[in-house]
Design a protein around this motif. Structure first.
Motif, PDB file in Angstrom:
ATOM      1  N   ARG A  21     -21.402  11.969  -9.847  1.00 29.10           N
ATOM      2  CA  ARG A  21     -20.098  11.302  -9.931  1.00 29.10           C
ATOM      3  C   ARG A  21     -20.094   9.946  -9.265  1.00 29.10           C
ATOM      4  NH1 ARG A  21     -15.793  16.117  -9.099  1.00 29.10           N
ATOM      5  NH2 ARG A  21     -16.593  17.441 -10.727  1.00 29.10           N
ATOM      6  N   ARG A  33      -5.841  -1.482  -8.535  1.00 25.33           N
ATOM      7  CA  ARG A  33      -5.368  -0.240  -7.912  1.00 25.33           C
ATOM      8  C   ARG A  33      -4.981  -0.465  -6.452  1.00 25.33           C
ATOM      9  NH1 ARG A  33      -8.242   5.305  -9.597  1.00 25.33           N
ATOM     10  NH2 ARG A  33      -7.923   5.192 -11.796  1.00 25.33           N
ATOM     11  N   THR A  36      -1.855  -2.413  -6.048  1.00 25.82           N
ATOM     12  CA  THR A  36      -0.672  -1.573  -6.337  1.00 25.82           C
ATOM     13  C   THR A  36      -0.293  -0.759  -5.119  1.00 25.82           C
ATOM     14  OG1 THR A  36      -1.533  -1.388  -8.566  1.00 25.82           O
ATOM     15  CG2 THR A  36       0.274   0.096  -8.005  1.00 25.82           C
ATOM     16  N   ILE A  37      -1.314  -0.216  -4.464  1.00 25.50           N
ATOM     17  CA  ILE A  37      -1.055   0.592  -3.264  1.00 25.50           C
ATOM     18  C   ILE A  37      -0.406  -0.284  -2.193  1.00 25.50           C
ATOM     19  CG2 ILE A  37      -2.124   1.912  -1.391  1.00 25.50           C
ATOM     20  CD1 ILE A  37      -4.490   2.356  -3.388  1.00 25.50           C
ATOM     21  N   LEU A  40       3.421  -1.403  -1.474  1.00 27.23           N
ATOM     22  CA  LEU A  40       4.367  -0.603  -0.693  1.00 27.23           C
ATOM     23  C   LEU A  40       4.452  -1.139   0.727  1.00 27.23           C
ATOM     24  CD1 LEU A  40       3.035   2.955  -1.452  1.00 27.23           C
ATOM     25  CD2 LEU A  40       5.171   2.033  -2.266  1.00 27.23           C
ATOM     26  N   PRO A  41       5.673  -1.328   1.237  1.00 24.07           N
ATOM     27  CA  PRO A  41       5.730  -1.630   2.668  1.00 24.07           C
ATOM     28  C   PRO A  41       5.358  -0.342   3.392  1.00 24.07           C
ATOM     29  CG  PRO A  41       7.912  -1.680   1.657  1.00 24.07           C
ATOM     30  CD  PRO A  41       6.965  -1.223   0.613  1.00 24.07           C
ATOM     31  N   SER A  42       4.305  -0.362   4.175  1.00 25.04           N
ATOM     32  CA  SER A  42       3.783   0.902   4.678  1.00 25.04           C
ATOM     33  C   SER A  42       4.532   1.479   5.875  1.00 25.04           C
ATOM     34  CB  SER A  42       2.300   0.777   4.984  1.00 25.04           C
ATOM     35  OG  SER A  42       2.089  -0.284   5.849  1.00 25.04           O
ATOM     36  N   VAL A  43       5.173   0.634   6.661  1.00 21.66           N
ATOM     37  CA  VAL A  43       5.840   1.152   7.860  1.00 21.66           C
ATOM     38  C   VAL A  43       7.262   0.608   7.957  1.00 21.66           C
ATOM     39  CG1 VAL A  43       5.746   1.273  10.373  1.00 21.66           C
ATOM     40  CG2 VAL A  43       3.652   1.287   9.081  1.00 21.66           C
ATOM     41  N   GLN A 162      -2.004   2.544   8.245  1.00 17.78           N
ATOM     42  CA  GLN A 162      -1.517   3.392   7.150  1.00 17.78           C
ATOM     43  C   GLN A 162      -2.035   2.913   5.797  1.00 17.78           C
ATOM     44  OE1 GLN A 162       1.978   5.373   6.849  1.00 17.78           O
ATOM     45  NE2 GLN A 162       2.402   5.621   9.004  1.00 17.78           N
ATOM     46  N   THR A 165      -5.628   4.003   5.540  1.00 16.80           N
ATOM     47  CA  THR A 165      -5.739   5.456   5.327  1.00 16.80           C
ATOM     48  C   THR A 165      -5.476   5.798   3.869  1.00 16.80           C
ATOM     49  OG1 THR A 165      -4.917   5.752   7.553  1.00 16.80           O
ATOM     50  CG2 THR A 165      -4.903   7.695   6.173  1.00 16.80           C
ATOM     51  N   LEU A 166      -4.426   5.208   3.316  1.00 18.50           N
ATOM     52  CA  LEU A 166      -4.064   5.499   1.925  1.00 18.50           C
ATOM     53  C   LEU A 166      -5.178   5.050   0.973  1.00 18.50           C
ATOM     54  CD1 LEU A 166      -1.851   6.622   0.120  1.00 18.50           C
ATOM     55  CD2 LEU A 166      -0.762   4.402   0.131  1.00 18.50           C
ATOM     56  N   LYS A 169      -8.215   7.412   1.262  1.00 20.39           N
ATOM     57  CA  LYS A 169      -7.998   8.710   0.607  1.00 20.39           C
ATOM     58  C   LYS A 169      -8.153   8.573  -0.904  1.00 20.39           C
ATOM     59  CE  LYS A 169      -7.205  10.608   4.465  1.00 20.39           C
ATOM     60  NZ  LYS A 169      -8.272  11.361   5.082  1.00 20.39           N
ATOM     61  N   ILE A 170      -7.593   7.511  -1.463  1.00 18.46           N
ATOM     62  CA  ILE A 170      -7.660   7.332  -2.919  1.00 18.46           C
ATOM     63  C   ILE A 170      -9.098   7.045  -3.357  1.00 18.46           C
ATOM     64  CG2 ILE A 170      -6.993   5.754  -4.781  1.00 18.46           C
ATOM     65  CD1 ILE A 170      -4.201   5.723  -3.472  1.00 18.46           C
ATOM     66  N   GLN A 172     -11.867   7.860  -1.795  1.00 16.76           N
ATOM     67  CA  GLN A 172     -12.690   9.066  -1.605  1.00 16.76           C
ATOM     68  C   GLN A 172     -12.484  10.022  -2.776  1.00 16.76           C
ATOM     69  OE1 GLN A 172     -11.496  10.405   2.245  1.00 16.76           O
ATOM     70  NE2 GLN A 172     -12.784   8.931   3.322  1.00 16.76           N
ATOM     71  N   THR A 173     -11.233  10.131  -3.224  1.00 18.27           N
ATOM     72  CA  THR A 173     -10.947  11.001  -4.371  1.00 18.27           C
ATOM     73  C   THR A 173     -11.610  10.446  -5.640  1.00 18.27           C
ATOM     74  OG1 THR A 173      -8.854  11.427  -3.319  1.00 18.27           O
ATOM     75  CG2 THR A 173      -9.056  12.197  -5.554  1.00 18.27           C
TER      76      THR A 173
ATOM     77  N   ASP B  24     -21.551  19.002 -13.804  1.00 19.56           N
ATOM     78  CA  ASP B  24     -20.464  18.036 -13.897  1.00 19.56           C
ATOM     79  C   ASP B  24     -19.751  18.187 -15.230  1.00 19.56           C
ATOM     80  OD1 ASP B  24     -20.129  14.625 -12.872  1.00 19.56           O
ATOM     81  OD2 ASP B  24     -18.763  15.884 -14.001  1.00 19.56           O
ATOM     82  N   ALA B  42      -8.446  17.974  -4.852  1.00 16.72           N
ATOM     83  CA  ALA B  42      -9.150  17.059  -3.941  1.00 16.72           C
ATOM     84  C   ALA B  42      -8.156  16.172  -3.201  1.00 16.72           C
ATOM     85  CB  ALA B  42     -10.127  16.204  -4.730  1.00 16.72           C
ATOM     86  N   ARG B  46      -7.458  15.965   0.787  1.00 19.21           N
ATOM     87  CA  ARG B  46      -7.561  14.708   1.537  1.00 19.21           C
ATOM     88  C   ARG B  46      -6.255  14.395   2.262  1.00 19.21           C
ATOM     89  NH1 ARG B  46     -12.602  13.632   1.065  1.00 19.21           N
ATOM     90  NH2 ARG B  46     -13.550  13.488  -0.990  1.00 19.21           N
ATOM     91  N   LEU B  50      -4.611  14.325   6.841  1.00 16.15           N
ATOM     92  CA  LEU B  50      -3.763  13.412   7.612  1.00 16.15           C
ATOM     93  C   LEU B  50      -2.843  14.181   8.566  1.00 16.15           C
ATOM     94  CD1 LEU B  50      -2.563  10.930   4.856  1.00 16.15           C
ATOM     95  CD2 LEU B  50      -4.048  10.390   6.744  1.00 16.15           C
ATOM     96  N   THR B  55       6.897   8.534   8.982  1.00 13.06           N
ATOM     97  CA  THR B  55       7.538   7.699   7.974  1.00 13.06           C
ATOM     98  C   THR B  55       8.512   6.669   8.544  1.00 13.06           C
ATOM     99  OG1 THR B  55       8.910   9.631   7.612  1.00 13.06           O
ATOM    100  CG2 THR B  55       7.258   9.182   5.965  1.00 13.06           C
ATOM    101  N   GLN B 208      10.207   7.094   1.736  1.00 10.78           N
ATOM    102  CA  GLN B 208       8.861   6.643   2.114  1.00 10.78           C
ATOM    103  C   GLN B 208       7.816   7.669   1.674  1.00 10.78           C
ATOM    104  OE1 GLN B 208       8.369   3.421   3.167  1.00 10.78           O
ATOM    105  NE2 GLN B 208       8.017   3.737   5.324  1.00 10.78           N
ATOM    106  N   PHE B 212       4.830   7.214  -1.072  1.00 22.60           N
ATOM    107  CA  PHE B 212       3.446   7.437  -0.656  1.00 22.60           C
ATOM    108  C   PHE B 212       2.746   8.389  -1.637  1.00 22.60           C
ATOM    109  CE2 PHE B 212       0.439  10.176   1.641  1.00 22.60           C
ATOM    110  CZ  PHE B 212      -0.409   9.256   2.210  1.00 22.60           C
ATOM    111  N   THR B 215       2.360   6.956  -5.314  1.00 20.34           N
ATOM    112  CA  THR B 215       1.249   6.008  -5.397  1.00 20.34           C
ATOM    113  C   THR B 215      -0.080   6.743  -5.448  1.00 20.34           C
ATOM    114  OG1 THR B 215       2.549   4.545  -4.030  1.00 20.34           O
ATOM    115  CG2 THR B 215       0.264   3.956  -4.296  1.00 20.34           C
ATOM    116  N   LEU B 216      -0.192   7.722  -4.583  1.00 24.13           N
ATOM    117  CA  LEU B 216      -1.446   8.478  -4.490  1.00 24.13           C
ATOM    118  C   LEU B 216      -1.794   9.141  -5.824  1.00 24.13           C
ATOM    119  CD1 LEU B 216      -3.245   9.009  -2.006  1.00 24.13           C
ATOM    120  CD2 LEU B 216      -2.168  11.216  -1.796  1.00 24.13           C
ATOM    121  N   GLN B 219      -2.497   6.686  -8.816  1.00 28.70           N
ATOM    122  CA  GLN B 219      -3.857   6.151  -8.737  1.00 28.70           C
ATOM    123  C   GLN B 219      -4.896   7.180  -9.160  1.00 28.70           C
ATOM    124  OE1 GLN B 219      -4.406   2.969  -8.319  1.00 28.70           O
ATOM    125  NE2 GLN B 219      -2.205   2.786  -8.142  1.00 28.70           N
TER     126      GLN B 219
END
Lengths: 184, 259
Positions: A21, A33, A36-37, A40-43, A162, A165-166, A169-170, A172-173, B24, B42, B46, B50, B55, B208, B212, B215-216, B219
């Motif tokens: 993969r 991508r 796009t992430i 977002l205002p993260s905090v 943040q 981190t986001l 995670k994306i 890694q996926t 695969d 997955a 992930r 966290l 938030t 928030q 989050f 978006t995740l 994507q």
């Protein structure tokens, strides 16, 4: 004898890279991508700020005017990654599962004073009135005070953490094993 | 001899190919749904690493005693209720009346002048961190590119009272001993914990969290994403078909793992 052996060998050679993969996204797709992430205002920090205006005037030690007002107001501060600056993404030349990302610095994206939330505790007007300008001036300085406080509490660091981190995670996926922050 | 060798080669090739397909399954569209499930799984794994997502951070300044003295209440009326009623203070007074009584008693005890012409007050700063526990996230993959995600309600992750800094305290100075300050800070902290958080703060936290997660999953390739706060009563109001599926899944699997 040589030809038949070549068939499975070539099949094997062709299929191995397809079956493992390895991330197949192009740098442009990845960049889109990630942007796009980052939209977002993260905090978000919310403040209930207390504003006090007090002014006393006197002539020959005799008080001539006294005005005081105490009220609360809600202020929100949002921070995230500033997308006005470029995001650079580069795959590692030696390891296709490794990616280098350089993010722009985090920034405060919004400081908003919600005047509809003003709650007055008391007002004293003796010999002088509290004008609209007094409120506006104090609200503006409250905004600045809150902005400095949010920065002191680490809103920018939190926004960067943040966002990272986001993204991690994306990615890694999507098959990446290692994300290196900063230019390669 | 040649036919036998060719047959062996073909058998070995097909065995190799089968093995690779098993390794695969991404190669074939036939297995698309399985791939989607594994991707959502997955992401779930992930996100769970966290543990919790902070938030909103709410810096709430409280004006003591005025924040607890509801102008619609009358101190004499409260005293009359207490004098004439039978029972405990908790049973005779409403929450706002108790706040009024306690705040007034404490203000008088520490010598704060809060009635008449002179109005003294103390501003106490509390920091409240609101977040969501991501370990309790539930993910239900649907057909093809749809997914349903349930997240637990936002809650207070941390609440602390900050010590005032005389150099940066922008309000009129009040002579308050450390023990009196401790009483006021303790009172404010207790009241903040007793009262539910402002709904607008919880709404920001929900928004928030929803952004989050959307978006995740966007994507990750999902196009139909439904994000909801986890509450069993909500299942009926889901989109047609999804609610039914949720109830079915929820009946068999409450851990959020894909069935």
């Amino acid at each position: 004898m040589r030809r038949p052996i070549l068939v499975p060998l070539s099949l094997f050679v062709l299929l191995i890279p397809a079956c493992t993969r390895f991330p197949s996204l192009s740098p442009e797709e990845l960049s889109t991508r990630i942007r796009t992430i980052l939209e977002l205002p993260s905090v978000e920090y919310r403040y209930r700020e207390i504003v006090y205006v007090g002014e006393q005037k006197s002539f020959l030690f005799i008080p001539t005017a006294n005005k005081e007002v105490l009220f609360s107001v809600e202020i929100r501060v949002q921070a995230g990654i500033d997308l006005q600056q470029p995001v650079t993404i580069k795959r590692d030349g030696r390891n296709p599962r490794k990616i280098h990302i350089n993010l722009p610095p985090p920034a405060v994206l919004l400081v908003d004073v919600d005047e509809s939330t003003i709650q007055q505790y008391f007002v004293v007007e003796q010999g002088s009135r509290i004008l609209r300008m007094d409120y506006s001036k104090e609200l503006e300085s409250a905004k600045q005070r809150v902005l400095l406080d949010a920065q002191k509490r680490g809103i920018l660091l939190e926004a960067e953490r943040q966002a990272r981190t986001l993204i991690e995670k994306i990615l890694q996926t999507a098959g990446f094993e290692e994300v290196v922050w900063g230019a390669p | 001899m040649k036919i036998r060798t060719t047959l062996v080669v073909l058998v070995v090739s097909s065995a190799l190919l089968t093995a690779l397909i098993v390794i695969d399954r991404n190669l074939f569209p036939l297995f698309t749904s399985t791939k989607r499930t594994s991707i959502s799984q997955a992401i779930w794994e992930r996100v769970r690493t966290l543990k919790s997502l902070q938030t909103v951070r709410y810096v709430q300044k409280v004006v003591f005693p005025y924040d607890f003295l509801d102008p619609g209440l009358d101190f004499d009326v409260i005293l009359t209720i207490l004098r004439r009623g039978k029972g405990t203070v908790n049973s005779l007074l409403s929450s706002k009346e108790r706040d009024y009584l306690e705040a007034r008693e404490l203000a008088e005890r520490i010598g704060l002048k809060f009635t008449g012409r002179k109005r003294e007050f103390v501003v106490v700063t509390a920091q409240i961190v609101v977040g969501t526990n991501l370990e309790s996230l539930k993910i239900f993959p649907g057909t093809k590119e749809s997914i349903l995600v349930l997240f637990p309600p936002p809650r207070i992750v941390d609440l602390s009272i900050e010590d005032p800094n005389p150099a940066t305290y922008p309000y009129p100075d009040i002579p308050l001993s450390p023990s009196h300050w401790k009483l006021v800070a303790g009172f404010v902290e207790r009241k903040l914990r007793e009262h539910p958080l402002d709904p607008s703060i919880l709404d920001v936290s929900r928004a928030q969290m929803s952004r989050f997660l959307t978006t995740l999953f966007l994507q990750a390739g999902f196009t139909e994403i439904e994000i909801r706060e986890d509450s069993s009563a909500q299942y009926e109001s889901l989109k047609p078909g999804l609610g039914e599926r949720m109830n079915r899944l929820e009946g068999t699997n409450r851990t959020g793992k894909n069935p």
